[in-house]
Design a protein around this motif. Structure first.
Motif, PDB file in Angstrom:
ATOM      1  N   LYS A  53       0.848  -1.181   0.000  1.00 30.02           N
ATOM      2  CA  LYS A  53       0.000   0.000   0.000  1.00 30.02           C
ATOM      3  C   LYS A  53       0.886   1.234   0.000  1.00 30.02           C
ATOM      4  O   LYS A  53       1.807   1.344   0.799  1.00 30.02           O
ATOM      5  N   THR A  54       0.597   2.169  -0.911  1.00 34.67           N
ATOM      6  CA  THR A  54       1.379   3.389  -0.967  1.00 34.67           C
ATOM      7  C   THR A  54       0.683   4.494  -0.199  1.00 34.67           C
ATOM      8  O   THR A  54      -0.510   4.445   0.052  1.00 34.67           O
ATOM      9  N   GLU A  55       1.432   5.509   0.167  1.00 37.23           N
ATOM     10  CA  GLU A  55       0.877   6.586   0.978  1.00 37.23           C
ATOM     11  C   GLU A  55      -0.211   7.357   0.254  1.00 37.23           C
ATOM     12  O   GLU A  55      -1.123   7.893   0.870  1.00 37.23           O
ATOM     13  N   SER A  56      -0.143   7.410  -1.080  1.00 39.16           N
ATOM     14  CA  SER A  56      -1.100   8.196  -1.851  1.00 39.16           C
ATOM     15  C   SER A  56      -2.307   7.381  -2.286  1.00 39.16           C
ATOM     16  O   SER A  56      -3.128   7.860  -3.047  1.00 39.16           O
ATOM     17  N   ASN A  57      -2.404   6.138  -1.808  1.00 38.82           N
ATOM     18  CA  ASN A  57      -3.507   5.253  -2.182  1.00 38.82           C
ATOM     19  C   ASN A  57      -3.513   4.938  -3.676  1.00 38.82           C
ATOM     20  O   ASN A  57      -4.537   4.581  -4.239  1.00 38.82           O
ATOM     21  N   GLU A  58      -2.384   5.093  -4.324  1.00 40.14           N
ATOM     22  CA  GLU A  58      -2.280   4.754  -5.729  1.00 40.14           C
ATOM     23  C   GLU A  58      -1.012   3.945  -5.949  1.00 40.14           C
ATOM     24  O   GLU A  58      -0.003   4.136  -5.266  1.00 40.14           O
TER      25      GLU A  58
ATOM     26  N   VAL B  13      -8.492 -10.093   1.683  1.00 37.34           N
ATOM     27  CA  VAL B  13      -8.425  -8.843   2.451  1.00 37.34           C
ATOM     28  C   VAL B  13      -6.976  -8.448   2.744  1.00 37.34           C
ATOM     29  O   VAL B  13      -6.724  -7.355   3.269  1.00 37.34           O
ATOM     30  N   LYS B  14      -6.026  -9.307   2.391  1.00 37.94           N
ATOM     31  CA  LYS B  14      -4.609  -8.967   2.560  1.00 37.94           C
ATOM     32  C   LYS B  14      -4.103  -8.034   1.462  1.00 37.94           C
ATOM     33  O   LYS B  14      -3.032  -7.438   1.602  1.00 37.94           O
ATOM     34  N   LEU B  15      -4.870  -7.903   0.376  1.00 40.06           N
ATOM     35  CA  LEU B  15      -4.417  -7.122  -0.775  1.00 40.06           C
ATOM     36  C   LEU B  15      -4.708  -5.640  -0.547  1.00 40.06           C
ATOM     37  O   LEU B  15      -5.542  -5.031  -1.215  1.00 40.06           O
ATOM     38  N   GLN B  16      -3.994  -5.044   0.374  1.00 38.78           N
ATOM     39  CA  GLN B  16      -4.277  -3.677   0.784  1.00 38.78           C
ATOM     40  C   GLN B  16      -3.840  -2.635  -0.239  1.00 38.78           C
ATOM     41  O   GLN B  16      -4.110  -1.446  -0.069  1.00 38.78           O
ATOM     42  N   GLY B  17      -3.168  -3.057  -1.290  1.00 38.59           N
ATOM     43  CA  GLY B  17      -2.812  -2.126  -2.357  1.00 38.59           C
ATOM     44  C   GLY B  17      -3.881  -1.970  -3.417  1.00 38.59           C
ATOM     45  O   GLY B  17      -3.746  -1.147  -4.322  1.00 38.59           O
TER      46      GLY B  17
ATOM     47  N   ILE C  43     -13.329  -7.246   5.310  1.00 39.18           N
ATOM     48  CA  ILE C  43     -13.257  -6.523   4.043  1.00 39.18           C
ATOM     49  C   ILE C  43     -12.795  -5.085   4.263  1.00 39.18           C
ATOM     50  O   ILE C  43     -12.201  -4.460   3.383  1.00 39.18           O
ATOM     51  N   GLY C  44     -13.006  -4.569   5.461  1.00 35.07           N
ATOM     52  CA  GLY C  44     -12.597  -3.205   5.772  1.00 35.07           C
ATOM     53  C   GLY C  44     -11.101  -3.007   5.808  1.00 35.07           C
ATOM     54  O   GLY C  44     -10.622  -1.864   5.873  1.00 35.07           O
ATOM     55  N   ASN C  45     -10.317  -4.085   5.764  1.00 40.23           N
ATOM     56  CA  ASN C  45      -8.860  -3.963   5.711  1.00 40.23           C
ATOM     57  C   ASN C  45      -8.367  -3.411   4.376  1.00 40.23           C
ATOM     58  O   ASN C  45      -7.230  -2.939   4.276  1.00 40.23           O
TER      59      ASN C  45
END
Length: 310
Positions: free
Chosen positions: A128-133, A186-190, A209-211
């Motif tokens: 997961k990146t800081e910019s959500n991208e 749900v581990k795929l937070q990116g 799913i909220g992860n």
């Protein structure tokens, strides 16, 4: 041309080609064959293509199974787009070996079976990146500016992206996939988008799913999902598009400031979802949305009864 040792990018998209010779360009990095008339089995590609970053063969009539050898043959592959073909069989678990994959689009095919649990272990989708991208950076040392385009269904619209700034996501919609949604996804937070709609998935929505806090699009509609909507879904504060309609969900729609911004149609046609009652009294916009939705349903019922009187 297909034997060239100098060729890095091959773009033949948006033509009327129906056949393709064996491609033997050993240093090819990007292959774009979308929107043609290619038929038959998976295109004649060389295995163990160490440099291949992009495969886009969407919008053709390619059939057969997705080769399991793809997982070990393309070590730096970042884009795999097989959208709108005639692929059948199962999704190969070996695709999880594509450690750099950021876009997996297998939508609108004839795939069946379960979603492999192994897809939850792709490193490039866990990060997961800081910019959500997530960005695909193609530093290839070209003297010329070569623009590559990838077509995606993004937030309900077909959008063309350049692969230098591509969203991270999985689209398995419009197939015949069955079984439960793997809890490990749900581990795929990116992930920025996850589309599993229009399948035959059953069981419950993963409780955690909220992860997936980077999600901007979540579409689980038109399946056979049951049980309640997890409370954790209210943690998805980046969501712009949510669709849980046409399932068998029951119980309360979880309260949360993000969920209150969605039209009630995203929860429609379930066995019994109801809105947290207290929300009606302090969230004016949602109250009007609810009343508007009820009025619309009543109007449709009146039209139906008027057309087919008892």
């Amino acid at each position: 041309m297909t034997n060239s040792t100098a060729m890095r990018v091959l773009i033949l998209s948006n033509n009327n080609f129906s056949s393709l010779p064996l491609i033997q360009a050993p240093f090819l990095e990007s292959l774009h064959l979308s929107n043609n008339r290619f038929v038959g089995k998976f295109p004649l590609l060389q295995q163990n293509w160490a440099s291949l970053i992009t495969i886009d063969i969407g919008e053709n009539k390619i059939s057969g199974e997705i080769p399991s050898w793809m997982g070990s043959s393309f070590p730096v592959l970042q884009v795999l787009r097989l959208h709108s073909n005639q692929f059948n069989g199962y999704i190969p678990p070996q695709l999880s070996m594509l450690n750099n994959l950021q876009l997996l689009d297998l939508s609108n095919n004839n795939l069946s079976g379960q979603i492999p649990h192994s897809l939850a272990h792709m490193p490039s989708m866990i990060l997961k990146t800081e910019s959500n991208e997530s960005y695909i950076y193609l530093d290839r040392g070209y003297k010329e500016n070569i623009i590559e385009n990838i077509k995606l269904t993004w937030k309900g619209e077909v959008v063309v992206y350049q692969t230098v700034a591509l969203l991270t996501g999985i689209d398995l919609s419009c197939n015949s996939l069955s079984g439960e949604i793997p809890e490990d996804l749900v581990k795929l937070q990116g992930l920025n988008f996850l589309n599993l709609s229009r399948n035959q998935l059953s069981g419950v929505i993963p409780q955690n799913i909220g992860n997936l806090t980077s999600l901007e699009v979540l579409d689980l509609s038109m399946n056979h999902l049951s049980g309640t909507i997890p409370q954790s879904i209210s943690h998805l504060t980046s969501l712009d598009i949510l669709n849980l309609s046409h399932n068998k969900l029951i119980g309360q729609i979880p309260p949360g400031s993000q969920l209150q911004t969605f039209d009630l149609s995203v929860f429609s046609d379930n066995d019994g979802c109801w809105v947290y009652f207290g929300v009606l009294f302090w969230k004016v916009s949602l109250r009007f949305a609810i009343f508007h939705y009820i009025d619309k349903v009543q109007d449709e019922m009146m039209k139906w009864c008027g057309r087919y009187p008892h």
